[in-house]
Design an enzyme around this catalytic site. Sequence first.
Site, PDB file in Angstrom:
ATOM      1  N   GLU A 172      -3.098   2.281   7.179  1.00  0.00           N
ATOM      2  CA  GLU A 172      -2.338   1.870   6.144  1.00  0.00           C
ATOM      3  C   GLU A 172      -2.239   3.116   4.590  1.00  0.00           C
ATOM      4  OE1 GLU A 172       1.079   1.359   7.066  1.00  0.00           O
ATOM      5  OE2 GLU A 172       0.261   0.356   9.110  1.00  0.00           O
ATOM      6  N   CYS A 185       2.220   0.409  -2.236  1.00  0.00           N
ATOM      7  CA  CYS A 185       2.568   2.267  -1.133  1.00  0.00           C
ATOM      8  C   CYS A 185       3.817   3.480  -1.127  1.00  0.00           C
ATOM      9  CB  CYS A 185       1.428   1.617  -0.127  1.00  0.00           C
ATOM     10  SG  CYS A 185       2.058   0.210   0.582  1.00  0.00           S
TER      11      CYS A 185
HETATM   12  P1  NAD Z   1      -9.374   1.934  -1.635  1.00  0.00           P
HETATM   13  O1  NAD Z   1      -9.011   3.073  -0.071  1.00  0.00           O
HETATM   14  O2  NAD Z   1     -10.052   2.713  -3.031  1.00  0.00           O
HETATM   15  O3  NAD Z   1      -9.865   0.702  -1.254  1.00  0.00           O
HETATM   16  C1  NAD Z   1      -9.157  -0.090   0.162  1.00  0.00           C
HETATM   17  C2  NAD Z   1     -10.665  -0.528   0.154  1.00  0.00           C
HETATM   18  O4  NAD Z   1     -11.443   0.312   1.311  1.00  0.00           O
HETATM   19  C3  NAD Z   1     -11.097  -1.731  -0.672  1.00  0.00           C
HETATM   20  O5  NAD Z   1     -11.927  -3.016   0.078  1.00  0.00           O
HETATM   21  C4  NAD Z   1     -12.434  -0.810  -0.622  1.00  0.00           C
HETATM   22  O6  NAD Z   1     -13.857  -1.529  -0.589  1.00  0.00           O
HETATM   23  C5  NAD Z   1     -12.489  -0.287   1.464  1.00  0.00           C
HETATM   24  N1  NAD Z   1     -13.502   0.951   0.923  1.00  0.00           N
HETATM   25  C6  NAD Z   1     -14.095   1.904   0.020  1.00  0.00           C
HETATM   26  N2  NAD Z   1     -14.938   2.493   0.486  1.00  0.00           N
HETATM   27  C7  NAD Z   1     -15.435   2.235   1.949  1.00  0.00           C
HETATM   28  C8  NAD Z   1     -15.801   2.454   3.190  1.00  0.00           C
HETATM   29  N3  NAD Z   1     -16.516   3.931   3.147  1.00  0.00           N
HETATM   30  N4  NAD Z   1     -15.361   2.003   4.343  1.00  0.00           N
HETATM   31  C9  NAD Z   1     -14.886   1.254   4.400  1.00  0.00           C
HETATM   32  N5  NAD Z   1     -13.694   0.684   3.447  1.00  0.00           N
HETATM   33  C10 NAD Z   1     -13.986   1.211   2.187  1.00  0.00           C
HETATM   34  O7  NAD Z   1      -8.041   1.806  -1.984  1.00  0.00           O
HETATM   35  P2  NAD Z   1      -7.036   0.264  -3.129  1.00  0.00           P
HETATM   36  O8  NAD Z   1      -7.360   1.363  -4.332  1.00  0.00           O
HETATM   37  O9  NAD Z   1      -7.474  -0.315  -3.225  1.00  0.00           O
HETATM   38  O10 NAD Z   1      -5.452  -0.040  -2.913  1.00  0.00           O
HETATM   39  C11 NAD Z   1      -4.749   1.207  -2.799  1.00  0.00           C
HETATM   40  C12 NAD Z   1      -4.225   2.108  -2.240  1.00  0.00           C
HETATM   41  O11 NAD Z   1      -3.836   1.686  -1.153  1.00  0.00           O
HETATM   42  C13 NAD Z   1      -3.139   3.367  -2.374  1.00  0.00           C
HETATM   43  O12 NAD Z   1      -3.665   4.313  -1.680  1.00  0.00           O
HETATM   44  C14 NAD Z   1      -2.409   2.383  -1.940  1.00  0.00           C
HETATM   45  O13 NAD Z   1      -0.678   3.353  -1.763  1.00  0.00           O
HETATM   46  C15 NAD Z   1      -2.025   2.041  -0.310  1.00  0.00           C
HETATM   47  N6  NAD Z   1      -1.943   0.995  -0.084  1.00  0.00           N
HETATM   48  C16 NAD Z   1      -1.018   1.480   1.424  1.00  0.00           C
HETATM   49  C17 NAD Z   1      -0.325   0.033   1.899  1.00  0.00           C
HETATM   50  C18 NAD Z   1       0.113   0.085   3.365  1.00  0.00           C
HETATM   51  O14 NAD Z   1       0.657  -0.718   4.105  1.00  0.00           O
HETATM   52  N7  NAD Z   1       0.505   1.953   3.898  1.00  0.00           N
HETATM   53  C19 NAD Z   1      -0.798  -1.117   1.154  1.00  0.00           C
HETATM   54  C20 NAD Z   1      -1.125  -1.220  -0.476  1.00  0.00           C
HETATM   55  C21 NAD Z   1      -1.589  -0.449  -1.036  1.00  0.00           C
END
Ligand code: NAD
Length: 482
Positions: A257, A291
């Site tokens: 997502e 999001c």
């Molecule tokens: P992010 O991608 O920076 O981080 C999300 C998670 O990924 C964190 O827990 C982080 O520790 C982890 N992560 C980082 N590197 C990784 C790796 N190599 N392997 C596995 N995990 C790793 O996102 P964010 O800034 O926390 O959240 C914002 C983003 O999330 C926005 O783009 C938003 O649109 C999206 N979002 C989507 C939905 C949806 O349902 N589509 C809902 C909420 C947020």
Amino acid sequence: MTSTATSKQYDSVDHWIAGKGVAPRSAKYFPVNNPLDDAVIANAAAGNIDDINSAIETAHEAFQTFRNTLPKEREKILCKAAELLERDRQEFVDILVDEIGSPIKKAGFEVEKGLAFLRAAAGMTRQVTGKTIPSDAPGKFSMSIRSPIGVVAAITPFNVPLIKGTRLSCNPIALGNTVVMMPSEEAPILTNRLARLYSEAGLPDGVFNVVSGNGYEIGDALTTHPHVKMVTFTGSCRVGQHIRELCGKHNKRMTLELGGKSPLVVMADAKLEAAVPGAIQSIFMYQGQVCMGASRVYVHEDVFDEFVKRFAGAASGLKMGDLRDPNTMIGPIISERQRERVRSHIEDARAKGATIVTGGAWDGNRCQPTVLTDVTPEMTVYAEETFGPVVSVYPIRSLDEAIERSNDSEFGLSAAIYTQNIDSAMRYVMEVESGMVHVNGSSLHDEPHVPFGGTKESGFGREGTEEDIEAMTEWKWVTIQL
Ligand code: NAD
């Protein structure tokens, strides 16, 4: 106005493995900040690969027993978890306010959704059904049955840690799987509290484990471990793309997502008294860090000036007060990195000739609700997700143009159209490239039993009670020769 409330301090957060707090093997902790003033409110365990491996081994071992629990046992635990969340609502709201800068209204919304996910998951336990299948072979009885898959790696973003914390854990648990969750570095307190709630609800030790830390450093160890059968990830497209590649290479199931740049269309026959508050809600909830935020608004030229006047007026009136005031809509942007992103999108648009109808300035770590017009493709804000309270409004001449402009994006998460014409509404529904579309309603909407998710770069697979039964169980075909 910036809140004058001082930050509450929280106990330091350890990992949660095998039903108890476990100190990080590195003995290192990282600071957790209140985004309102960047004050440190707690320290959280900085996980390393050994911590990840230990949590996965624990979850794998717990699975050998948990997979055989009865539906009524899992149902009871999930019902109890909902009861405890209801009981401890205020504590969860406080953490959401202090840890990630949620205005209290958004924090309350997260609790309501968390309750809905837990209750719906309790119902899933009884829906893990198979099929009887007619066979071509004489006397052969043929059927399919479902089994849980094993350890699910659940990775959550900072912006909705309770919504995603519950959803990405209670659905796999309902089906007899076990979970290792890695929460966003910005939200370890909330996720640790959720783990303790599950434990009090009677969830056996080792079924839900949490390892906090830097996802960039430890994420790959989690997503590629041989015991992990599925990765359910919510976060940015950048990290999602990386996980998609790893899951492909290591043969893991996945649900992704990811980000969005959702369009909202206002046709000439729309009721502006509904479209204006709908558009406000769609982009400014939780200061635009959502999001499904509708950051592109396409308005028919006949009502463009009137819409912009009303929309900008409403945006400039949004309250930036005490986060615990239910009227406050705009809180702080989560981190300096994100603030820099929001700032650079606005400044780039300003420098390249966009009109800032309202907003564009900052009060501490809060960005004013910002409405832009005259945005062109050369500007970063035109195509990229800002993840802040920034929205571009464009005039359009026809439904065809609304559809074409809506689809002119690499994203496809949510979309909305305001119109009184059923033909226009249905054509938009059918032709917009989006996982979700809402007619005469906000682009922000979520329920436990709907196919939630995006198309194009916004995701892979869908979340939902039915969808997760499909994604998180393994089919087995069985025949009995009679
Ligand atoms: P992010 O991608 O920076 O981080 C999300 C998670 O990924 C964190 O827990 C982080 O520790 C982890 N992560 C980082 N590197 C990784 C790796 N190599 N392997 C596995 N995990 C790793 O996102 P964010 O800034 O926390 O959240 C914002 C983003 O999330 C926005 O783009 C938003 O649109 C999206 N979002 C989507 C939905 C949806 O349902 N589509 C809902 C909420 C947020």
